[in-house]
Design a protein around this motif. Sequence first.
Motif, PDB file in Angstrom:
ATOM      1  N   SER B 216       0.843  -1.193   0.000  1.00  0.00           N
ATOM      2  CA  SER B 216       0.000   0.000   0.000  1.00  0.00           C
ATOM      3  C   SER B 216       0.878   1.242   0.000  1.00  0.00           C
ATOM      4  CB  SER B 216      -0.922  -0.019   1.210  1.00  0.00           C
ATOM      5  OG  SER B 216      -0.267  -0.614   2.289  1.00  0.00           O
ATOM      6  N   TYR B 223      -5.946   8.290   1.462  1.00  0.00           N
ATOM      7  CA  TYR B 223      -6.642   7.570   2.537  1.00  0.00           C
ATOM      8  C   TYR B 223      -7.960   8.260   2.852  1.00  0.00           C
ATOM      9  CZ  TYR B 223      -6.866   5.073   7.066  1.00  0.00           C
ATOM     10  OH  TYR B 223      -7.204   4.286   8.121  1.00  0.00           O
ATOM     11  N   THR B 226     -10.412   7.675   0.253  1.00  0.00           N
ATOM     12  CA  THR B 226     -11.026   6.348   0.362  1.00  0.00           C
ATOM     13  C   THR B 226     -12.150   6.348   1.379  1.00  0.00           C
ATOM     14  OG1 THR B 226      -8.745   5.660   0.293  1.00  0.00           O
ATOM     15  CG2 THR B 226     -10.385   3.929   0.391  1.00  0.00           C
ATOM     16  N   PHE B 267      -4.232   6.267  10.409  1.00  0.00           N
ATOM     17  CA  PHE B 267      -3.351   6.109   9.254  1.00  0.00           C
ATOM     18  C   PHE B 267      -1.926   5.854   9.724  1.00  0.00           C
ATOM     19  CE2 PHE B 267      -0.577   8.044   6.025  1.00  0.00           C
ATOM     20  CZ  PHE B 267      -0.919   7.243   4.949  1.00  0.00           C
ATOM     21  N   LYS B 271      -2.004   1.140   7.655  1.00  0.00           N
ATOM     22  CA  LYS B 271      -2.599   1.627   6.419  1.00  0.00           C
ATOM     23  C   LYS B 271      -3.617   0.657   5.855  1.00  0.00           C
ATOM     24  CE  LYS B 271       0.755   4.218   3.816  1.00  0.00           C
ATOM     25  NZ  LYS B 271       1.882   4.042   2.914  1.00  0.00           N
TER      26      LYS B 271
END
Lengths: 445, 431
Positions: B216, B223, B226, B267, B271
Amino acid sequence: MTALLKHPGYDEEKLRRVAEQLPCREVQAGLLLSLMGEPQQYSYPSIFIYGHRASGKSHVLHVLLKELELHHATVSCVECVSVALLFEQVLLSFFGCDAASLLPHSPSLSDFVRIYRQQRSQSPAKQTRYIVMEKAELLRDSDANLLPALLRLQELVEDNVTVILLSEIVWDKFRPNTGCFEPLLLHFPDYSKGELQQILSQDRHPSYSAEFYSSYINILLGVFYSVCRDLRELQHLAALNFSKFCEPLEEGKVKETDTHKLWRNIEPHLKKAMQTVYLREVSSLQWEQMQLMEEKEAGALRGLSAHTHVELPFYSKFLLIAAYLASYNPARTDKRFFLKHHGKIRKTNFLKKNEKTSNHLLGPKPFPLDRLLAIFYSVVDSRVAPTASIFSQISSLVTLQLLTQVSHDDQLDAPKYKCAVSLDFICAISRTVNFDIVKYLYDFL
Amino acid sequence: MSKRKVKDVHRPIGECITQVCINLFSCSFDFQTHNSLHLLELLRRSAIQGESNSVLIVGPRGAGKTMLLQCVLRDLLQEKEAQKNLLQVHLNGLLQTDDRIALKEITRQLNLENVVGDKVFVSVQTEYYEQILENKTAEKSPGDRSSSRPVLFVLDEFDLFAHHKNQTLLYNLFDVSQSAQTPIAVVGVTCRLDVLELLEKRVKSRFSHRQIHLLSSFGFSEYLQTVRTQLSLPDDFPDRGFAQDWNSSVQTLCEDKSVEEALQRHFNSSKDFRSLHMLLMLCLSRLSVSKPSIKPADLLDASRLCLCDAKANMLHGLSILELCLIIAMKHLNDVYEGEPFNLQMVHNEFKKFLQRKSNSMYNFEQPVVMKAFEHLQQLELIRPVDGSSAKTQREFQLMRLMLDHSQIMEALQKYPQCPTDVKQWAMSAFG
């Protein structure tokens, strides 16, 4: 108290009944319910619930699943000594005994998943199925693949199934070394003192008032709370000692409101209970009998640990004494203790010992057989021949677990032993043979 | 907002738990589309042109390996020819724990049980595999096609297959892919980066060394993106108006400063998307008819639930006696620099404290202390140094503390109604 659980998809009436049965656990039950979602929705694949003993983990789940009539299988990992039993139980409660009988003689996980998929395609799940595993820490000791596979069972069988693991031990101790699907962690916190009081006060005696019983619980918690927070243990103790608490009331000596006198009466009694019933020294039945007998002082009955006296043969006693001396004295002091003409040892030198490392703190040290026999001959006054019976007595002391053999590698040649009895025990033994053992112990010089 | 509309939200919630990622992940990242194209091309060559291939998909847990494979297979099966030809065998290292079970499973998944019957092939396994594949071919070959049907083997948890005895299964699969006419594709899925080191030399030499790494490699802004796409409702949602409201509320949620900080914390710790899913799942489970959108407070609560220290939670529920024992152990650890201890030493240390304080409140008998000590052992907060428990007396068994200095001090701060003298004792450097 009745902050009602609310969730769409479930019957209000049932939820109300659930809430009634779960005092002080509304938050956890609500959280669980919201994670479960509505019956037909997918839930999280695996949930791990941890918390102390008797913090209501099984109870909450049991009540939720039972009252809401959800499809579930409850499995205790203590019972399932082999995986076959586990599989059988799960299949039995989901698909009936026909499915369970399909399992081969010693089933593997692969067989289980195959049969599960077969059955699922025949009777697809309209609701989430729950598998509750109690005492999940035992899963770690079984097959290495079992725990990771259970955690991702939803994916493996492609069914709406959720595995719920219950344990006292934190998740960090479960994680396999190549990792696995991480379950959702939920913590059931311990009951606070107030909550314990509230729950314990629920099962009051009908012939006494609620305030009276709750003042009793208050006293009980005052004695036991610093030692024990286990709800079940406290419930047991409360039930056992209540009759003693009511005694002065029945005799008419005090009124219900006179808490101080009642406290004066019960407190020494409870302290005694901590040393006896709490440690299972005295069984609950014996305790109740003791309470009935007025004149007999509670605790006068000899508990389990008082029966330490063991009748041994004469030489066995001396062998055990010799073993104790060999275990707890350093070898360099043997000359001083057991030789008549040990030459000059300066007293200051001899007594220079490290205060910190008392042998009675560190535990017994291993010693070879020769040293045991040498000390044995010197403590026994009469001449003893090293017959077969002496040696067989040593090995029978090992089987009685009064001695333990340390190294297994050599059975015949130079075995090493450790003495596994306490100081009180050896003092009692040496008293029966008129031997003053304390005089010979290095620690007590 | 009518009740019906809110109920509509709930249906995707239930589904998103396992399936939300299907259409979102594979297309939202460039690196994955690149990988998926590569894999798709490879599998298509196997399925249609009859090449034999082998490939390993390697990546950490929760990096979307299975998702990638599933998407590729779905795309592949949309092609008519592939759909007609390709046979699939899915094996999982967790389930097929030895070669015998794996063979049975292969036979079953190829529908060969009736063909193979009771014949037992033990001696030469390569022949067995070839026979199985030949059989499958033979079943088909009376028809028009002279070439055999390709078989796709998917080995999930590939590293566990490498622990089988002699790696026979792997050897045979790779050998067939190297030599025999039957086209097979072997796709291994694993989370171990050193998986090639586990293979035997002869197995390794037959493997094509084609690897797809799913690491990743994205930053925080992606992030955050997402999170937004994960939470958003798709366009084909039945109630258009509600979907718009919902999406705009997600938008405002993601712009909130405190939410961003919480997500940054997640985060930083990991991840992978599974932990993110867990967080979002906890948020979504708080939705109800009366509260139809996610508030920042929900996310912060969920984040707190995810990040809390389990051991501190357990310490909170200990009785005061058990806490005192732990403090005594901490002092022993400090003084003797991590040497193991036994119950006698701990009790001795505790008695020293009681003597100095001359407070008879905690004057417990040795058996009561032992019961507390054993409870600590049950909770695995202390662990015996050597496993053999029956050999030594209980009070002399050497133990180690499984807790950190800071964990103890933090637990002590949070402990409800902690007596002051116990607290002071814990603070003092010299027990």
